[in-house]
Structure formats: structure tokens, C-alpha cells
Write a protein that holds these residues in place. Structure first.
Motif, PDB file in Angstrom:
ATOM      1  N   GLY A   1       0.852  -1.183   0.000  1.00 62.26           N
ATOM      2  CA  GLY A   1       0.000   0.000   0.000  1.00 62.26           C
ATOM      3  C   GLY A   1       0.885   1.229   0.000  1.00 62.26           C
ATOM      4  N   LEU A   2       0.318   2.356   0.339  1.00 64.01           N
ATOM      5  CA  LEU A   2       1.060   3.615   0.349  1.00 64.01           C
ATOM      6  C   LEU A   2       1.580   3.887   1.754  1.00 64.01           C
ATOM      7  N   ARG A   3       2.883   4.052   1.886  1.00 61.61           N
ATOM      8  CA  ARG A   3       3.452   4.368   3.198  1.00 61.61           C
ATOM      9  C   ARG A   3       2.929   5.701   3.691  1.00 61.61           C
ATOM     10  N   LEU A   4       2.461   5.728   4.928  1.00 62.66           N
ATOM     11  CA  LEU A   4       1.954   6.969   5.501  1.00 62.66           C
ATOM     12  C   LEU A   4       3.076   7.862   6.021  1.00 62.66           C
ATOM     13  N   ASP A   5       4.160   7.276   6.460  1.00 63.35           N
ATOM     14  CA  ASP A   5       5.265   8.072   7.015  1.00 63.35           C
ATOM     15  C   ASP A   5       6.273   8.409   5.919  1.00 63.35           C
ATOM     16  N   ALA A   6       5.782   8.946   4.803  1.00 68.37           N
ATOM     17  CA  ALA A   6       6.666   9.117   3.658  1.00 68.37           C
ATOM     18  C   ALA A   6       6.160  10.211   2.739  1.00 68.37           C
TER      19      ALA A   6
ATOM     20  N   GLY B   1       4.090  21.321   8.894  1.00 70.20           N
ATOM     21  CA  GLY B   1       2.903  20.497   9.098  1.00 70.20           C
ATOM     22  C   GLY B   1       3.241  19.049   9.373  1.00 70.20           C
ATOM     23  N   LEU B   2       4.242  18.524   8.676  1.00 70.23           N
ATOM     24  CA  LEU B   2       4.642  17.134   8.885  1.00 70.23           C
ATOM     25  C   LEU B   2       5.226  16.935  10.278  1.00 70.23           C
ATOM     26  N   ARG B   3       5.987  17.891  10.749  1.00 68.47           N
ATOM     27  CA  ARG B   3       6.607  17.762  12.072  1.00 68.47           C
ATOM     28  C   ARG B   3       5.582  17.902  13.192  1.00 68.47           C
ATOM     29  N   HIS B   4       4.430  18.486  12.882  1.00 71.60           N
ATOM     30  CA  HIS B   4       3.384  18.664  13.897  1.00 71.60           C
ATOM     31  C   HIS B   4       2.906  17.323  14.437  1.00 71.60           C
ATOM     32  N   GLY B   5       2.776  16.328  13.538  1.00 73.09           N
ATOM     33  CA  GLY B   5       2.538  14.956  13.965  1.00 73.09           C
ATOM     34  C   GLY B   5       1.101  14.528  14.155  1.00 73.09           C
ATOM     35  N   VAL B   6       0.107  15.432  14.021  1.00 76.29           N
ATOM     36  CA  VAL B   6      -1.278  15.028  14.260  1.00 76.29           C
ATOM     37  C   VAL B   6      -2.153  15.138  13.015  1.00 76.29           C
ATOM     38  N   LEU B   7      -1.599  15.578  11.917  1.00 71.28           N
ATOM     39  CA  LEU B   7      -2.365  15.724  10.685  1.00 71.28           C
ATOM     40  C   LEU B   7      -2.462  14.389   9.952  1.00 71.28           C
ATOM     41  N   GLY B   8      -3.552  14.218   9.199  1.00 68.08           N
ATOM     42  CA  GLY B   8      -3.680  13.005   8.408  1.00 68.08           C
ATOM     43  C   GLY B   8      -2.831  13.053   7.153  1.00 68.08           C
TER      44      GLY B   8
ATOM     45  N   THR C   1      16.392  18.489  -4.708  1.00 71.46           N
ATOM     46  CA  THR C   1      16.479  17.166  -4.085  1.00 71.46           C
ATOM     47  C   THR C   1      16.621  17.288  -2.567  1.00 71.46           C
ATOM     48  N   ALA C   2      17.401  18.264  -2.111  1.00 74.28           N
ATOM     49  CA  ALA C   2      17.593  18.446  -0.666  1.00 74.28           C
ATOM     50  C   ALA C   2      16.272  18.759   0.025  1.00 74.28           C
ATOM     51  N   SER C   3      15.391  19.490  -0.641  1.00 74.52           N
ATOM     52  CA  SER C   3      14.090  19.807  -0.050  1.00 74.52           C
ATOM     53  C   SER C   3      13.223  18.571   0.095  1.00 74.52           C
ATOM     54  N   THR C   4      13.294  17.661  -0.884  1.00 73.82           N
ATOM     55  CA  THR C   4      12.516  16.421  -0.774  1.00 73.82           C
ATOM     56  C   THR C   4      13.057  15.551   0.366  1.00 73.82           C
ATOM     57  N   ARG C   5      14.360  15.594   0.589  1.00 75.41           N
ATOM     58  CA  ARG C   5      14.932  14.837   1.714  1.00 75.41           C
ATOM     59  C   ARG C   5      14.405  15.387   3.038  1.00 75.41           C
ATOM     60  N   ARG C   6      14.301  16.700   3.141  1.00 83.38           N
ATOM     61  CA  ARG C   6      13.791  17.306   4.374  1.00 83.38           C
ATOM     62  C   ARG C   6      12.344  16.887   4.616  1.00 83.38           C
ATOM     63  N   LEU C   7      11.529  16.860   3.559  1.00 86.03           N
ATOM     64  CA  LEU C   7      10.138  16.441   3.708  1.00 86.03           C
ATOM     65  C   LEU C   7      10.055  14.972   4.114  1.00 86.03           C
ATOM     66  N   GLN C   8      10.884  14.134   3.506  1.00 85.95           N
ATOM     67  CA  GLN C   8      10.868  12.716   3.843  1.00 85.95           C
ATOM     68  C   GLN C   8      11.286  12.499   5.301  1.00 85.95           C
ATOM     69  N   LEU C   9      12.317  13.193   5.730  1.00 82.24           N
ATOM     70  CA  LEU C   9      12.775  13.060   7.119  1.00 82.24           C
ATOM     71  C   LEU C   9      11.710  13.563   8.097  1.00 82.24           C
ATOM     72  N   ALA C  10      11.014  14.646   7.733  1.00 83.58           N
ATOM     73  CA  ALA C  10       9.966  15.176   8.607  1.00 83.58           C
ATOM     74  C   ALA C  10       8.795  14.214   8.729  1.00 83.58           C
ATOM     75  N   ALA C  11       8.551  13.416   7.680  1.00 86.79           N
ATOM     76  CA  ALA C  11       7.419  12.480   7.689  1.00 86.79           C
ATOM     77  C   ALA C  11       7.732  11.192   8.441  1.00 86.79           C
ATOM     78  N   GLU C  12       8.987  10.770   8.447  1.00 86.04           N
ATOM     79  CA  GLU C  12       9.348   9.472   9.014  1.00 86.04           C
ATOM     80  C   GLU C  12       9.014   9.404  10.508  1.00 86.04           C
ATOM     81  N   GLY C  13       8.485   8.235  10.905  1.00 88.49           N
ATOM     82  CA  GLY C  13       8.170   7.998  12.303  1.00 88.49           C
ATOM     83  C   GLY C  13       6.799   8.504  12.724  1.00 88.49           C
ATOM     84  N   LYS C  14       6.030   9.024  11.755  1.00 87.06           N
ATOM     85  CA  LYS C  14       4.700   9.545  12.083  1.00 87.06           C
ATOM     86  C   LYS C  14       3.663   8.831  11.213  1.00 87.06           C
ATOM     87  N   ARG C  15       2.429   9.336  11.223  1.00 89.16           N
ATOM     88  CA  ARG C  15       1.362   8.775  10.390  1.00 89.16           C
ATOM     89  C   ARG C  15       0.745   9.851   9.493  1.00 89.16           C
ATOM     90  N   THR C  16       1.549  10.854   9.152  1.00 88.91           N
ATOM     91  CA  THR C  16       1.103  11.945   8.286  1.00 88.91           C
ATOM     92  C   THR C  16       1.741  11.767   6.917  1.00 88.91           C
TER      93      THR C  16
END
Length: 232
Positions: free
Chosen positions: A26-31, A105-112, A123-138
Motif C-alpha cells: 500500500g502507500l506508506r503513511l510516514d513518507a 505540518g509534517l513535524r506537527h505529527g497530528v495531521l492526516g 532534491t535536498a528539499s525532498t529529503r527534508r520532507l521525507q525526514l519530517a514524515a518518518e516515524g509519524k502517520r502523516t
């Protein structure tokens, strides 16, 4: 653990023909996931936006949608299952501010879901977004728009876990009913840990769910496979 796929939250599409091709089922939510219209026309852009809306509709919690222009059509999002009351809109002056708002918003941790639309993303900006998403469910959904004629919006390297092209496809006839639901051609052009694939699906319904077009379901039944008409 980051290396253990069992620890990653996943949102299945509920369409076996898609989920079995995705490395995570399926689609990873933390990504971060990137989406682009296949062509430069408004029809493909609209299909890409509604594809994201359908995904967001099936997540839990408020949705942050960051835009550069006030061109979203709330009734259209509602038809793809996304309740306008769940959506928090933010308007950015440029792509840099849009990406910063998405990251916050990703670092906030409560958004869907956190959704943005940009033309130029390093590319560096996409890495920042990916890192901000990891470990959460947003889930992070980034619509890549064409910056100039002839340019591939997915041509630049990216840290996104999946990258998709979406286009409007002809509706397939349903026996005794005429034309069926609107259809999209989805191409997963890149995914981490899996192979690219392409599939025609029925567009997101009022619950945000996709389905195989009826003629394809009939072929699956004839081949002895379980039908996937209804998603999830």
C-alpha cells in the motif's frame, strides 16, 4: 526500526492489483509521495489533484493543503471523498515558503496528510520532507507541476518513496449500464524497493476509494481470480 517494514504505517488502496505491486502493500503513511499529471492539460492536472484528495480522505485527522493560488474546487474534492471541513488551507508566496509550510505540518505529527503543489523542488528539499514524515502517520503528497513547456516535472532526482503520473482515461462500458465511472491511468514510475507499474482504475468515489473498471473485474473472474470491484 526504520529498516523493518512491519513498523511502517501503510494505507492500502484496497485494489489487489495495485497493492500487490507496491513494495509495502500500500502507500506508506510516514513518507513523501510525488504526483504529476501525465500531460500539460487541465484534465490530467485535475485527475492528479483528485488522486491526492482520495488518498487524504482515507487518512485520520485534519488535512493541511498548501497552495500557491486559490484554484482548488471544494465540491470536486468532496466528490473524491475529502470533506472540506477537514481541510486547512494555507497560501504560500513561493515554492520555498510552500515547502517550509509542508515541513512544519509534517513535524506537527497530528495531521492526516500534508499536501502541496510546487514547480521547482530541489532534491535536498525532498529529503527534508521525507525526514519530517518518518516515524509519524502523516502522509506527504507533493503535486509537481510543469515549470516550463516540454519539461518533465518528475525529471529531477527526489527522495520520495513513490512517484506517480496520473492521466484521465476513457470510461469503460458497463454491461446494461452504458459508460461506467470516470477512469484514470495511474503509472507508478518509481518506488523504493519495488518495480514500476501502470494500471487503469476507476476514479476515487465519495469515500476516496479506487476500483478496477467493471470489464477488468469480469476478466479477473473469468481467469479464476478474486474480483476487486469494490476497494477496501
Amino acid at each position: 526500526m526504520e529498516g523493518d517494514v512491519r513498523e511502517r504505517p501503510v494505507l492500502p488502496f484496497g485494489v489487489e492489483a495495485m497493492d500487490r505491486r507496491l513494495a509495502e502493500g500500500g502507500l506508506r503513511l510516514d513518507a513523501l509521495h510525488e504526483i504529476a499529471g501525465t500531460g500539460a492539460g487541465w484534465g490530467d492536472d485535475a485527475a492528479a489533484v483528485l488522486f491526492m484528495a482520495g488518498i487524504a480522505a482515507r487518512t485520520a485527522g485534519p488535512i493541511l493543503w498548501v497552495v500557491r493560488a486559490r484554484d482548488l474546487f471544494a465540491p470536486g474534492l468532496f466528490q473524491a471523498g475529502l470533506d472540506p471541513q477537514r481541510v486547512i488551507y494555507a497560501e504560500a508566496r513561493d515554492d520555498a515558503e510552500l515547502l517550509a509550510l509542508m515541513e512544519e505540518g509534517l513535524r506537527h505529527g497530528v495531521l492526516g496528510a500534508v499536501i502541496g503543489e510546487a514547480r521547482r523542488v530541489a532534491t535536498a528539499s525532498t529529503r527534508r520532507l521525507q525526514l519530517a514524515a518518518e516515524g509519524k502517520r502523516t502522509v506527504a503528497l507533493l503535486l509537481k507541476r510543469v515549470a516550463r513547456a516540454g519539461e518533465d516535472p518528475l525529471g529531477m532526482p527526489s527522495a520520495a518513496v513513490t512517484r506517480w503520473r496520473v492521466s484521465a482515461a476513457p470510461s469503460l462500458p458497463v454491461p446494461w449500464e452504458g459508460l461506467g465511472r470516470a477512469c484514470w491511468r495511474l503509472a507508478c514510475v518509481r518506488q523504493r524497493g519495488g518495480e514500476p507499474f501502470e494500471l487503469v482504475v476507476e476514479a476515487a468515489d465519495e469515500t476516496g476509494r479506487l476500483a478496477l473498471p467493471a470489464p477488468l473485474v469480469d476478466r479477473s473472474i473469468a481467469a479464476g481470480r478474486a474480483p476487486q470491484r469494490a476497494a477496501g
